[in-house]
Enzyme design. Structure first.
Site, PDB file in Angstrom:
ATOM      1  N   ARG A  78     -20.647 -40.790  91.983  1.00 17.63           N
ATOM      2  CA  ARG A  78     -20.277 -42.014  92.682  1.00 17.63           C
ATOM      3  C   ARG A  78     -18.791 -42.306  92.543  1.00 17.63           C
ATOM      4  O   ARG A  78     -18.196 -42.930  93.423  1.00 17.63           O
ATOM      5  CB  ARG A  78     -21.058 -43.213  92.128  1.00 17.63           C
ATOM      6  CG  ARG A  78     -22.531 -43.267  92.478  1.00 17.63           C
ATOM      7  CD  ARG A  78     -23.140 -44.560  91.958  1.00 17.63           C
ATOM      8  NE  ARG A  78     -22.266 -45.688  92.269  1.00 17.63           N
ATOM      9  CZ  ARG A  78     -21.836 -46.580  91.367  1.00 17.63           C
ATOM     10  NH1 ARG A  78     -22.212 -46.480  90.101  1.00 17.63           N
ATOM     11  NH2 ARG A  78     -21.043 -47.564  91.726  1.00 17.63           N
ATOM     12  N   ARG A 105     -24.513 -59.123  88.331  1.00 20.47           N
ATOM     13  CA  ARG A 105     -23.258 -59.127  89.088  1.00 20.47           C
ATOM     14  C   ARG A 105     -23.474 -59.893  90.392  1.00 20.47           C
ATOM     15  O   ARG A 105     -23.544 -59.309  91.464  1.00 20.47           O
ATOM     16  CB  ARG A 105     -22.808 -57.686  89.355  1.00 20.47           C
ATOM     17  CG  ARG A 105     -22.704 -56.852  88.096  1.00 20.47           C
ATOM     18  CD  ARG A 105     -22.407 -55.400  88.368  1.00 20.47           C
ATOM     19  NE  ARG A 105     -21.023 -55.181  88.712  1.00 20.47           N
ATOM     20  CZ  ARG A 105     -20.503 -53.984  88.980  1.00 20.47           C
ATOM     21  NH1 ARG A 105     -21.271 -52.911  88.957  1.00 20.47           N
ATOM     22  NH2 ARG A 105     -19.239 -53.842  89.281  1.00 20.47           N
ATOM     23  N   PRO A 106     -23.604 -61.219  90.311  1.00 24.71           N
ATOM     24  CA  PRO A 106     -23.916 -62.006  91.495  1.00 24.71           C
ATOM     25  C   PRO A 106     -22.735 -62.083  92.457  1.00 24.71           C
ATOM     26  O   PRO A 106     -21.594 -61.781  92.094  1.00 24.71           O
ATOM     27  CB  PRO A 106     -24.233 -63.392  90.911  1.00 24.71           C
ATOM     28  CG  PRO A 106     -23.433 -63.447  89.652  1.00 24.71           C
ATOM     29  CD  PRO A 106     -23.439 -62.044  89.104  1.00 24.71           C
ATOM     30  N   ASP A 119     -22.116 -65.015  94.104  1.00 23.90           N
ATOM     31  CA  ASP A 119     -21.987 -66.445  94.381  1.00 23.90           C
ATOM     32  C   ASP A 119     -20.542 -66.847  94.649  1.00 23.90           C
ATOM     33  O   ASP A 119     -20.275 -67.732  95.470  1.00 23.90           O
ATOM     34  CB  ASP A 119     -22.573 -67.273  93.227  1.00 23.90           C
ATOM     35  CG  ASP A 119     -21.930 -66.974  91.889  1.00 23.90           C
ATOM     36  OD1 ASP A 119     -21.713 -65.787  91.593  1.00 23.90           O
ATOM     37  OD2 ASP A 119     -21.645 -67.917  91.127  1.00 23.90           O
ATOM     38  N   LEU A 120     -19.573 -66.208  93.972  1.00 25.19           N
ATOM     39  CA  LEU A 120     -18.173 -66.553  94.206  1.00 25.19           C
ATOM     40  C   LEU A 120     -17.725 -66.129  95.600  1.00 25.19           C
ATOM     41  O   LEU A 120     -16.926 -66.817  96.246  1.00 25.19           O
ATOM     42  CB  LEU A 120     -17.275 -65.916  93.143  1.00 25.19           C
ATOM     43  CG  LEU A 120     -17.443 -66.467  91.721  1.00 25.19           C
ATOM     44  CD1 LEU A 120     -16.618 -65.663  90.732  1.00 25.19           C
ATOM     45  CD2 LEU A 120     -17.050 -67.939  91.656  1.00 25.19           C
ATOM     46  N   LYS A 156     -11.409 -45.053  94.193  1.00 26.42           N
ATOM     47  CA  LYS A 156     -12.677 -45.485  94.783  1.00 26.42           C
ATOM     48  C   LYS A 156     -12.655 -46.982  95.075  1.00 26.42           C
ATOM     49  O   LYS A 156     -13.054 -47.424  96.165  1.00 26.42           O
ATOM     50  CB  LYS A 156     -13.832 -45.169  93.827  1.00 26.42           C
ATOM     51  CG  LYS A 156     -15.183 -45.743  94.263  1.00 26.42           C
ATOM     52  CD  LYS A 156     -16.276 -45.447  93.247  1.00 26.42           C
ATOM     53  CE  LYS A 156     -16.346 -46.445  92.130  1.00 26.42           C
ATOM     54  NZ  LYS A 156     -17.092 -47.673  92.483  1.00 26.42           N
ATOM     55  N   ASN A 157     -12.183 -47.763  94.123  1.00 32.28           N
ATOM     56  CA  ASN A 157     -12.243 -49.211  94.261  1.00 32.28           C
ATOM     57  C   ASN A 157     -11.192 -49.764  95.232  1.00 32.28           C
ATOM     58  O   ASN A 157     -11.235 -50.939  95.571  1.00 32.28           O
ATOM     59  CB  ASN A 157     -12.109 -49.883  92.894  1.00 32.28           C
ATOM     60  CG  ASN A 157     -13.335 -49.645  92.028  1.00 32.28           C
ATOM     61  OD1 ASN A 157     -14.418 -49.379  92.539  1.00 32.28           O
ATOM     62  ND2 ASN A 157     -13.161 -49.708  90.727  1.00 32.28           N
ATOM     63  N   ASP A 213     -14.072 -50.807  82.753  1.00 31.68           N
ATOM     64  CA  ASP A 213     -14.458 -49.489  83.255  1.00 31.68           C
ATOM     65  C   ASP A 213     -13.983 -48.346  82.367  1.00 31.68           C
ATOM     66  O   ASP A 213     -14.302 -47.184  82.635  1.00 31.68           O
ATOM     67  CB  ASP A 213     -13.919 -49.278  84.680  1.00 31.68           C
ATOM     68  CG  ASP A 213     -14.788 -49.947  85.730  1.00 31.68           C
ATOM     69  OD1 ASP A 213     -15.883 -50.420  85.387  1.00 31.68           O
ATOM     70  OD2 ASP A 213     -14.362 -49.996  86.906  1.00 31.68           O
ATOM     71  N   ARG A 216     -23.649 -51.144  95.638  1.00 29.76           N
ATOM     72  CA  ARG A 216     -23.384 -52.566  95.518  1.00 29.76           C
ATOM     73  C   ARG A 216     -22.141 -52.985  96.298  1.00 29.76           C
ATOM     74  O   ARG A 216     -22.089 -54.074  96.864  1.00 29.76           O
ATOM     75  CB  ARG A 216     -23.228 -52.932  94.041  1.00 29.76           C
ATOM     76  CG  ARG A 216     -23.044 -54.420  93.843  1.00 29.76           C
ATOM     77  CD  ARG A 216     -22.780 -54.797  92.407  1.00 29.76           C
ATOM     78  NE  ARG A 216     -22.579 -56.235  92.331  1.00 29.76           N
ATOM     79  CZ  ARG A 216     -21.436 -56.831  92.586  1.00 29.76           C
ATOM     80  NH1 ARG A 216     -20.386 -56.121  92.922  1.00 29.76           N
ATOM     81  NH2 ARG A 216     -21.324 -58.147  92.509  1.00 29.76           N
ATOM     82  N   CYS A 270     -28.096 -54.248  88.592  1.00 27.31           N
ATOM     83  CA  CYS A 270     -27.193 -53.244  88.050  1.00 27.31           C
ATOM     84  C   CYS A 270     -27.419 -53.157  86.546  1.00 27.31           C
ATOM     85  O   CYS A 270     -27.522 -54.188  85.872  1.00 27.31           O
ATOM     86  CB  CYS A 270     -25.737 -53.629  88.353  1.00 27.31           C
ATOM     87  SG  CYS A 270     -24.527 -52.474  87.705  1.00 27.31           S
ATOM     88  N   ILE A 312     -16.324 -58.616  79.773  1.00 25.55           N
ATOM     89  CA  ILE A 312     -16.571 -58.692  81.217  1.00 25.55           C
ATOM     90  C   ILE A 312     -18.067 -58.579  81.504  1.00 25.55           C
ATOM     91  O   ILE A 312     -18.653 -59.429  82.167  1.00 25.55           O
ATOM     92  CB  ILE A 312     -15.793 -57.588  81.967  1.00 25.55           C
ATOM     93  CG1 ILE A 312     -14.307 -57.603  81.559  1.00 25.55           C
ATOM     94  CG2 ILE A 312     -15.940 -57.765  83.468  1.00 25.55           C
ATOM     95  CD1 ILE A 312     -13.591 -58.891  81.868  1.00 25.55           C
TER      96      ILE A 312
END
Length: 419
Positions: A398, A120-121, A123-124, A22-23, A306, A91, A115, A328
């Protein structure tokens, strides 16, 4: 809304095929927006998150065809705006920002919502785009990025809790069409980042260093279409390894990359489980007297966040005291209260779960709060007495392709019930 009924105590044995990642699939599908040519992606998992991504691509103007795990995308012309109604369901939809910025030099995407596993911003991601020369504006819940030209830069991407996988993906996709050379320092090292880089290189990009903390990207003028096969899903594979540990006699995973599962397999071997790995398969053998563990989640190649919830489900019935520290997403313990409803003895001290193994778990109605928590509750149900009723299983759909059918094929007794 479906719910899953897990009848506990059934031994598992046999073989299971692991689906595509998925990722990997989500950013690779987003990357098809970088070219006007046709891209063919194989081994795309049948998941709700993938369905949402295909809807987003269609909304942005791409033609999308899907058949038997193969997705064909052709984005001759693209729109540059993905509104809230389209992206709110997932997301990871934020990963269309990079390819739209790279190709069209502008993009407007609704910011991802909250979430339950923690803040889980992005900004990066935005810092990376700014370094490439983009102007950023956040207005009305949307993030707008605009750059007359993109120019290569040295971009540090390591954040408070380590590297960002989606941020690395996003910046890499924007940088492939920038002028000059981009260096991403503190890049995510995950296999899914490598898979995306391999796909981009097949399209004509020039990327080196994927899989290390320093990725070097030499910008090119344009990309072309290509064909690619998504890597196996290491988290699904890890979940089935834990299922085999929980109640398996001998469970074999087919179509896996054992090196991607090294840290997970090592943890299970430390607990006393025997694992045999071959080129594309792994087999785990049952163990009647496993040992407790001390685990700490870390960015790849460390133990993955995960897999934290699934290991909680395993250690609930492992004699002795185990600990899992979440480095994390420190708030990622929503499954603990549900496991305690089943009789687990778990205490939380800040970002550490202290698990005192119990003799047995009892089936109970439980509520899934997120993707991996839902998998953990199904796993707990496999070795609980009686029936475990897992509600809100749209979370599990998902990221797990037909998990109930796959477990049933191994000998479990799981029913999916329409509510």
């Amino acid at each position: 809304m479906d719910k899953i009924l897990v009848h506990g105590g059934r031994p598992l044995s046999g073989a299971v095929n692991i689906s595509g990642s998925k990722n990997s699939a989500l950013p690779i599908l987003a990357a098809t927006l970088l070219t006007k040519d046709e891209c063919v992606i194989h081994h795309v998992p049948d998941l709700s998150d993938v369905h949402y991504m295909l809807q987003i691509l269609h909304h942005l103007g791409a033609s999308v065809e899907r058949a038997s795990g193969t997705v064909t995308v052709k984005a001759e012309k693209v729109k540059t705006e993905a509104p809230y109604d389209i992206v709110r369901k997932m997301r990871a939809s934020v990963c269309v920002l990079g390819p739209l910025l790279g190709r069209e030099k502008e993009a407007t995407v609704s910011l991802p919502g909250g979430c339950v596993i923690g803040d889980r911003p992005i900004d990066l991601h935005l810092r990376g785009f700014e370094a490439l020369g983009a102007a950023i504006r956040v207005q009305g819940g949307d993030v707008k990025v605009l750059a007359p030209t993109l120019k290569g830069a040295v971009i540090p991407l390591r954040g408070k809790f380590g590297s960002t996988v989606l941020g690395t993906d996003n910046v890499m996709m924007a940088a492939v069409l920038a002028d000059g050379t981009t260096v991403i320092d503190g890049a995510a090292e995950e296999p899914e980042v490598v898979d995306l880089a391999n796909f981009l290189n097949k399209m004509g990009a020039k990327i080196e260093g994927a899989g290390t903390r320093r990725i070097i990207i030499e910008g090119v003028k344009e990309l072309h279409g290509t064909e690619h096969e998504v890597i196996p899903d290491r988290i699904e594979a890890g979940t089935f390894l834990v299922a085999g540990a929980i109640c398996g006699k001998e469970v074999t995973l087919k179509r896996v990359e054992p090196e991607h599962l090294h840290c997970i397999a090592t943890a299970l071997e430390r607990a006393g489980y025997r694992i045999e790995s071959k080129k594309k398969t792994m087999t785990i053998f049952g163990n009647g007297d496993p040992k407790p563990l001390e685990l700490v989640t870390e960015p790849y190649p460390g133990f993955p966040t995960d897999m934290q919830a699934q290991m909680c489900a395993l250690l609930c019935k492992t004699k002795g005291i185990s600990t899992i520290t979440e480095n994390i997403f420190p708030q990622r313990f929503m499954h603990v209260s549900e496991l305690k409803r089943m009789g687990a003895n778990i205490n939380l001290e800040n970002a550490t779960a202290i698990i005192n193994g119990v003799e047995s778990l009892s089936g109970a109605p439980v509520m899934a709060s997120d993707l991996r928590a839902s998998a953990a509750l199904v796993l707990a149900g496999l070795h609980a007495d009686g029936v475990t009723e897992v509600n809100r299983v749209y979370h599990i759909d998902r990221g797990y392709e037909m998990i109930d059918d796959k477990l049933n094929a191994l000998g479990a007794e799981i029913e999916r019930v329409k509510v």
